[in-house]
Each structure stands twice: as structure tokens, then as C-alpha cells.
Design a protein around this motif. Structure first.
Motif, short mmCIF file in Angstrom:
data_model
loop_
_atom_site.label_atom_id
_atom_site.label_comp_id
_atom_site.label_asym_id
_atom_site.label_seq_id
_atom_site.Cartn_x
_atom_site.Cartn_y
_atom_site.Cartn_z
N VAL A 66 0.86 -1.17 0.00
CA VAL A 66 0.00 0.00 0.00
C VAL A 66 0.90 1.22 0.00
CG1 VAL A 66 -1.91 1.18 1.11
CG2 VAL A 66 -1.67 -1.29 1.41
N SER A 67 0.76 2.06 -1.03
CA SER A 67 1.61 3.24 -1.16
C SER A 67 0.74 4.50 -1.12
CB SER A 67 2.40 3.20 -2.48
OG SER A 67 3.23 2.06 -2.53
N THR A 68 1.00 5.38 -0.15
CA THR A 68 0.31 6.66 -0.05
C THR A 68 1.31 7.78 -0.34
OG1 THR A 68 0.72 7.04 2.31
CG2 THR A 68 -1.17 5.65 1.72
N GLN A 69 0.89 9.04 -0.15
CA GLN A 69 1.78 10.17 -0.45
C GLN A 69 3.06 10.11 0.38
OE1 GLN A 69 -1.46 10.29 0.76
NE2 GLN A 69 -2.19 12.39 0.56
N ASP A 70 2.94 9.75 1.66
CA ASP A 70 4.07 9.88 2.59
C ASP A 70 4.55 8.58 3.18
OD1 ASP A 70 3.67 12.64 2.24
OD2 ASP A 70 2.27 12.73 3.92
N TYR A 71 3.82 7.47 2.95
CA TYR A 71 4.16 6.21 3.61
C TYR A 71 3.99 5.04 2.66
CZ TYR A 71 3.47 9.16 7.72
OH TYR A 71 3.53 10.18 8.63
N LYS A 72 4.61 3.92 3.04
CA LYS A 72 4.45 2.68 2.30
C LYS A 72 4.33 1.53 3.31
CE LYS A 72 6.71 2.23 -1.47
NZ LYS A 72 7.83 2.11 -2.43
N LEU A 73 3.37 0.66 3.07
CA LEU A 73 3.18 -0.53 3.90
C LEU A 73 3.35 -1.76 3.02
CD1 LEU A 73 2.33 -1.93 6.59
CD2 LEU A 73 -0.04 -1.79 5.76
N LYS A 74 4.31 -2.61 3.39
CA LYS A 74 4.51 -3.87 2.70
C LYS A 74 4.16 -5.02 3.63
CE LYS A 74 8.45 -2.07 0.04
NZ LYS A 74 9.90 -2.24 -0.25
N THR A 75 3.45 -5.99 3.11
CA THR A 75 3.06 -7.15 3.91
C THR A 75 3.30 -8.42 3.09
OG1 THR A 75 1.31 -5.90 5.01
CG2 THR A 75 1.20 -8.28 5.18
N TYR A 76 3.89 -9.42 3.70
CA TYR A 76 3.97 -10.73 3.07
C TYR A 76 3.66 -11.78 4.11
CZ TYR A 76 8.64 -10.98 5.19
OH TYR A 76 9.68 -10.98 6.08
N GLY A 77 3.15 -12.91 3.66
CA GLY A 77 2.80 -13.94 4.63
C GLY A 77 2.26 -15.19 3.99
N VAL A 78 1.87 -16.14 4.85
CA VAL A 78 1.32 -17.42 4.41
C VAL A 78 0.10 -17.74 5.25
CG1 VAL A 78 3.54 -18.35 3.64
CG2 VAL A 78 2.82 -18.70 6.01
N ALA A 79 -0.78 -18.55 4.69
CA ALA A 79 -1.97 -19.00 5.42
C ALA A 79 -2.27 -20.44 5.03
CB ALA A 79 -3.18 -18.12 5.10
N VAL A 80 -2.77 -21.20 5.99
CA VAL A 80 -3.15 -22.60 5.78
C VAL A 80 -4.60 -22.78 6.23
CG1 VAL A 80 -2.67 -25.01 6.36
CG2 VAL A 80 -0.78 -23.37 6.20
N GLY A 81 -5.42 -23.39 5.38
CA GLY A 81 -6.80 -23.70 5.72
C GLY A 81 -6.98 -25.20 5.86
N ILE A 82 -7.57 -25.66 6.96
CA ILE A 82 -7.74 -27.09 7.22
C ILE A 82 -9.24 -27.44 7.24
CG2 ILE A 82 -7.26 -28.99 8.81
CD1 ILE A 82 -4.75 -27.71 7.72
N GLN A 83 -9.64 -28.34 6.32
CA GLN A 83 -11.01 -28.87 6.26
C GLN A 83 -12.06 -27.76 6.20
OE1 GLN A 83 -10.94 -31.57 9.71
NE2 GLN A 83 -10.70 -33.29 8.29
N ASP A 84 -11.72 -26.64 5.57
CA ASP A 84 -12.63 -25.50 5.46
C ASP A 84 -13.22 -25.12 6.82
OD1 ASP A 84 -13.80 -23.49 3.94
OD2 ASP A 84 -15.66 -24.61 3.64
#
Length: 290
Positions: A66-84
């Protein structure tokens, strides 16, 4: 809590659940929310990440910026779903500044999330008014402040926060109306996080855990393309942070079950009194899964 990720993957590999089958409908795993949970861009949904059915499992990885005029937010990650039914996620956030006096600012945060579906099914309960409901928790650990050493600031508590770690608890209700190609979601979050925890937890204005609502709506233009909007109410705990609500309008593309791309126009409100203006800009997220 991070040890739960390899533990759950080991359960899947050893036959604790069925083979990975990609059995859910396209787009019904949601995208990766900026805190790692399955949902929209800024708010979690009751849907479980991945395309594994009730007898299977699924996983994904994401990168979001997410990039705004004055800041930047970077996110990375993983997720696991089990049996819905069960979702476990991990995300790392990095928040940086580009305008003086915060042009050297760098704050990182780790987030471990757990979500559990307690009732309903957003897809298969089409003849019922009952939504799919899930409860979740996020543990957030702020890893300190860099770039403000000249001011003697190396921890968010020096900015007025009471703690550098904390928990968010939430309940989400999601309803999909297949006949109208429509998804509606409401989330109620108990939190004391400042800017999702990037600026710590609690502050000089308030240290109470408060309930804050979040809302999402999405319309499936085609089977692979969804248009939507979100609104997230926020607390205001810090004197140096005139925190406001987040909201966005997004377009999510699901070319296959393995890949999704989400673009949005996001408004994150005021971030700090040092750059006192609404922070608006582009949100872009890429998710790959199996």
C-alpha cells in the motif's frame, strides 16, 4: 505460536486430513487481508483461506503493498486452511516513511492469526438466512522503531504506546448470495492496536480494549472478477496519531484457483501529527496458492 504452522502442515502430510483437492468454488477463499487472514484487503471474513474442501486442506502465500503520499506498507505472509474449518496465518508488515521528518522511518511487525468457523456455510446454505460465522484472534508483536534514533526513539512505547505487543479478537459473519453474485461481510473486532499495531497498543489517550465494526461488500462481475468496497472503524489511543477509519474500493481478479490479483484505492486517514493529511493511494496484492 509460529510453531503451529509446521505442526499443521505435518498433520496434513501425515494423513490427518484428506489429500489437497482444490474443491471450493473460485474466489470463495477470499484474498489475503493485510494482517494475513483470509478476507478482503483490510478486514477479515468468515471464509477460510485456500481452496481445500471439508475433507482437505489448502495454503497460500501473498505479497501486498500500500503506497500513499508519505508512507508505504509492505506485507507478506502465508496461510493454511484445514477442512474448510480452521485457518492459521502468519504475516510480516513493514511500514516506511518518505517525507521528512519521517523519511527514514522503518517499523516492522509480526502477526500470527488463528480463525475457526463456528457455524453456517456461506456457499451451501443458500436456502437459509444464516451466514457463515467465524471467530479469530491475531497476536501482534511490534519489532521496534528505526530511523528515529536521532530523536531517541527506538520503541513504540517512546511514542506514547503502552505496549509493543497485543491481541486482536474478532467475530466475522459472511453471506454469499449466489443468485445475485453478491458477498456481504460484517466483522466486530476487540482491539487496542494503534494503526493495526504498527504504532503499538494503547496510549496516552486510552488503554482500553474497544469494539470496532468493519464492513465489506463484493459483487462478482464475472466468475473471475469481483468489485467491492470495505470500511474499517479504528480506535484513537495516541496523542501523536490522529487515527481515522480505513476504507477502500477494490477489484479482485481470480484467473485460476492458484493465483489472484487485487488492486484497490485505499484511504488510511491521518497517520501522525507530523504529516497531518489524509493518506490515500494504491493498494496492490498478489496471492499464490494450492
Amino acid at each position: 505460536m509460529k510453531k503451529l504452522i509446521p505442526a499443521l502442515l505435518a498433520v496434513c502430510a501425515c494423513g490427518g486430513v484428506g489429500a489437497q483437492d482444490m474443491g471450493k468454488l473460485l474466489a470463495t477463499g477470499g484474498v489475503s487481508q493485510v494482517e494475513g487472514a483470509g478476507g478482503g484487503g483490510i478486514t477479515p471474513w468468515a471464509l477460510i483461506s485456500g481452496y481445500g474442501s471439508r475433507d482437505s486442506w489448502g495454503a497460500n502465500a501473498h505479497y501486498t503493498q500500500v503506497s500513499t503520499q508519505d508512507y508505504k506498507l509492505k506485507t507478506y505472509g502465508v496461510a493454511v486452511g484445514i477442512q474448510d474449518r480452521l485457518e492459521l496465518s502468519f504475516a510480516n508488515q513493514e511500514f516506511t516513511g518518505s517525507l521528512a521528518p519521517l523519511d527514514k522511518l522503518n517499523i516492522k511487525q509480526d502477526i500470527v492469526g488463528l480463525k475457526y468457523k463456528v457455524l453456517g456455510d456461506a456457499v451451501y446454505d443458500q436456502d437459509s438466512w444464516l451466514p457463515q460465522v467465524a471467530v479469530g484472534v491475531m497476536y501482534k508483536k511490534n519489532k521496534g522503531v528505526r530511523g528515529l534514533e536521532g530523536l531517541g526513539v527506538t520503541n513504540v512505547k517512546q511514542l506514547g504506546a503502552k505496549d509493543d505487543s497485543g491481541y486482536d479478537y474478532y467475530v466475522s459473519a459472511t453471506k454469499i448470495y449466489l443468485e445475485y453474485s453478491l458477498l456481504l461481510n460484517a466483522t466486530l473486532r476487540a482491539t487496542r492496536a494503534n494503526q493495526m499495531g504498527i504504532l503499538g497498543f494503547g496510549g496516552d489517550k486510552s488503554d482500553d480494549t474497544r469494539l470496532k465494526p468493519e464492513f465489506s461488500a463484493a459483487y462478482l462481475i464475472t466468475r473471475k472478477l469481483a468489485l467491492g468496497a470495505e470500511y474499517r472503524f479504528k480506535p484513537h489511543n495516541l496523542g501523536v496519531d490522529d487515527e481515522k477509519a480505513y476504507y477502500d474500493a477494490f477489484l479482485a481478479w481470480f484467473p485460476t484457483r492458484n493465483v489472484s490479483v487485487t488492486a484497490a484505492y485505499a484511504n488510511l486517514g491521518d497517520i501522525t501529527i507530523f504529516n497531518p493529511k489524509k493518506q490515500k493511494g494504491l493498494y496492490l496484492s498478489l496471492q499464490a496458492g494450492f
